[in-house]
Write a protein that holds these residues in place. Structure first.
Motif, PDB file in Angstrom:
ATOM      1  N   ILE A   7      22.579  -5.044  39.283  1.00  0.00           N
ATOM      2  CA  ILE A   7      21.724  -6.048  39.917  1.00  0.00           C
ATOM      3  C   ILE A   7      21.628  -5.805  41.421  1.00  0.00           C
ATOM      4  O   ILE A   7      20.533  -5.853  42.000  1.00  0.00           O
ATOM      5  N   LEU A   8      22.762  -5.534  42.056  1.00  0.00           N
ATOM      6  CA  LEU A   8      22.742  -5.302  43.506  1.00  0.00           C
ATOM      7  C   LEU A   8      21.975  -4.035  43.865  1.00  0.00           C
ATOM      8  O   LEU A   8      21.259  -4.005  44.875  1.00  0.00           O
ATOM      9  N   VAL A  42      13.080 -10.355  42.144  1.00  0.00           N
ATOM     10  CA  VAL A  42      12.330  -9.720  41.059  1.00  0.00           C
ATOM     11  C   VAL A  42      12.989  -8.406  40.651  1.00  0.00           C
ATOM     12  O   VAL A  42      13.189  -8.131  39.466  1.00  0.00           O
ATOM     13  N   PHE A  43      13.343  -7.597  41.632  1.00  0.00           N
ATOM     14  CA  PHE A  43      13.987  -6.326  41.312  1.00  0.00           C
ATOM     15  C   PHE A  43      15.396  -6.544  40.759  1.00  0.00           C
ATOM     16  O   PHE A  43      15.858  -5.793  39.900  1.00  0.00           O
ATOM     17  N   GLY A  44      16.092  -7.579  41.238  1.00  0.00           N
ATOM     18  CA  GLY A  44      17.410  -7.904  40.687  1.00  0.00           C
ATOM     19  C   GLY A  44      17.313  -8.304  39.226  1.00  0.00           C
ATOM     20  O   GLY A  44      18.155  -7.920  38.407  1.00  0.00           O
ATOM     21  N   PHE A  45      16.275  -9.080  38.881  1.00  0.00           N
ATOM     22  CA  PHE A  45      16.074  -9.443  37.481  1.00  0.00           C
ATOM     23  C   PHE A  45      15.763  -8.201  36.652  1.00  0.00           C
ATOM     24  O   PHE A  45      16.224  -8.080  35.520  1.00  0.00           O
ATOM     25  N   TRP A  49      17.820  -6.985  33.413  1.00  0.00           N
ATOM     26  CA  TRP A  49      17.164  -6.628  32.157  1.00  0.00           C
ATOM     27  C   TRP A  49      17.507  -5.198  31.749  1.00  0.00           C
ATOM     28  O   TRP A  49      17.766  -4.929  30.578  1.00  0.00           O
ATOM     29  N   ALA A  50      17.524  -4.278  32.696  1.00  0.00           N
ATOM     30  CA  ALA A  50      17.849  -2.883  32.400  1.00  0.00           C
ATOM     31  C   ALA A  50      19.291  -2.772  31.891  1.00  0.00           C
ATOM     32  O   ALA A  50      19.579  -1.997  30.971  1.00  0.00           O
ATOM     33  N   TYR A  51      20.198  -3.531  32.486  1.00  0.00           N
ATOM     34  CA  TYR A  51      21.594  -3.517  32.040  1.00  0.00           C
ATOM     35  C   TYR A  51      21.707  -4.024  30.602  1.00  0.00           C
ATOM     36  O   TYR A  51      22.394  -3.418  29.766  1.00  0.00           O
ATOM     37  N   GLN A  52      21.052  -5.156  30.328  1.00  0.00           N
ATOM     38  CA  GLN A  52      21.112  -5.723  28.978  1.00  0.00           C
ATOM     39  C   GLN A  52      20.487  -4.773  27.961  1.00  0.00           C
ATOM     40  O   GLN A  52      20.988  -4.621  26.847  1.00  0.00           O
ATOM     41  N   TRP A  53      19.404  -4.117  28.335  1.00  0.00           N
ATOM     42  CA  TRP A  53      18.737  -3.165  27.455  1.00  0.00           C
ATOM     43  C   TRP A  53      19.668  -1.981  27.166  1.00  0.00           C
ATOM     44  O   TRP A  53      19.764  -1.516  26.032  1.00  0.00           O
TER      45      TRP A  53
END
Length: 91
Positions: A7-8, A42-45, A49-53
């Motif tokens: 996220i960071l 927005v980019f943090g979200f 999302w990329a992490y969860q995917w």
């Protein structure tokens, strides 16, 4: 990679994109901090999302590997059983 780092990292990229956007427009970089926060959010979200995917993809791959392994073991057992039958018939 951990969730927080993902996220960071994406948030930092969002901030860099916003600063780059304002630099191209030749506007004051500190004029509207709300835009910076919005871009970072927005980019943090997107990072979340990329992490969860990535986590879900890892689970799906592990399940698929287990299915393939089970299928291969069944094929080996069938081949061994067929070999035993063929050997018994040959004698």
């Amino acid at each position: 990679m951990s969730l927080l780092a993902n996220i960071l990292g994406f948030s930092a990229f969002g901030l860099a994109a916003r600063v780059g956007q304002l630099g191209i427009q030749k506007r004051n970089l500190l004029d509207n901090p709300g835009g910076h926060l919005l871009a970072m959010g927005v980019f943090g979200f997107a990072g979340y999302w990329a992490y969860q995917w990535d986590q879900r993809a890892g689970v799906l791959l592990a399940e698929k590997r287990a299915e393939i392994l089970a299928s291969r073991q069944k094929q080996i057992q069938k081949a061994e059983a067929a070999a035993v039958v063929a050997l018994a018939e040959a004698e």
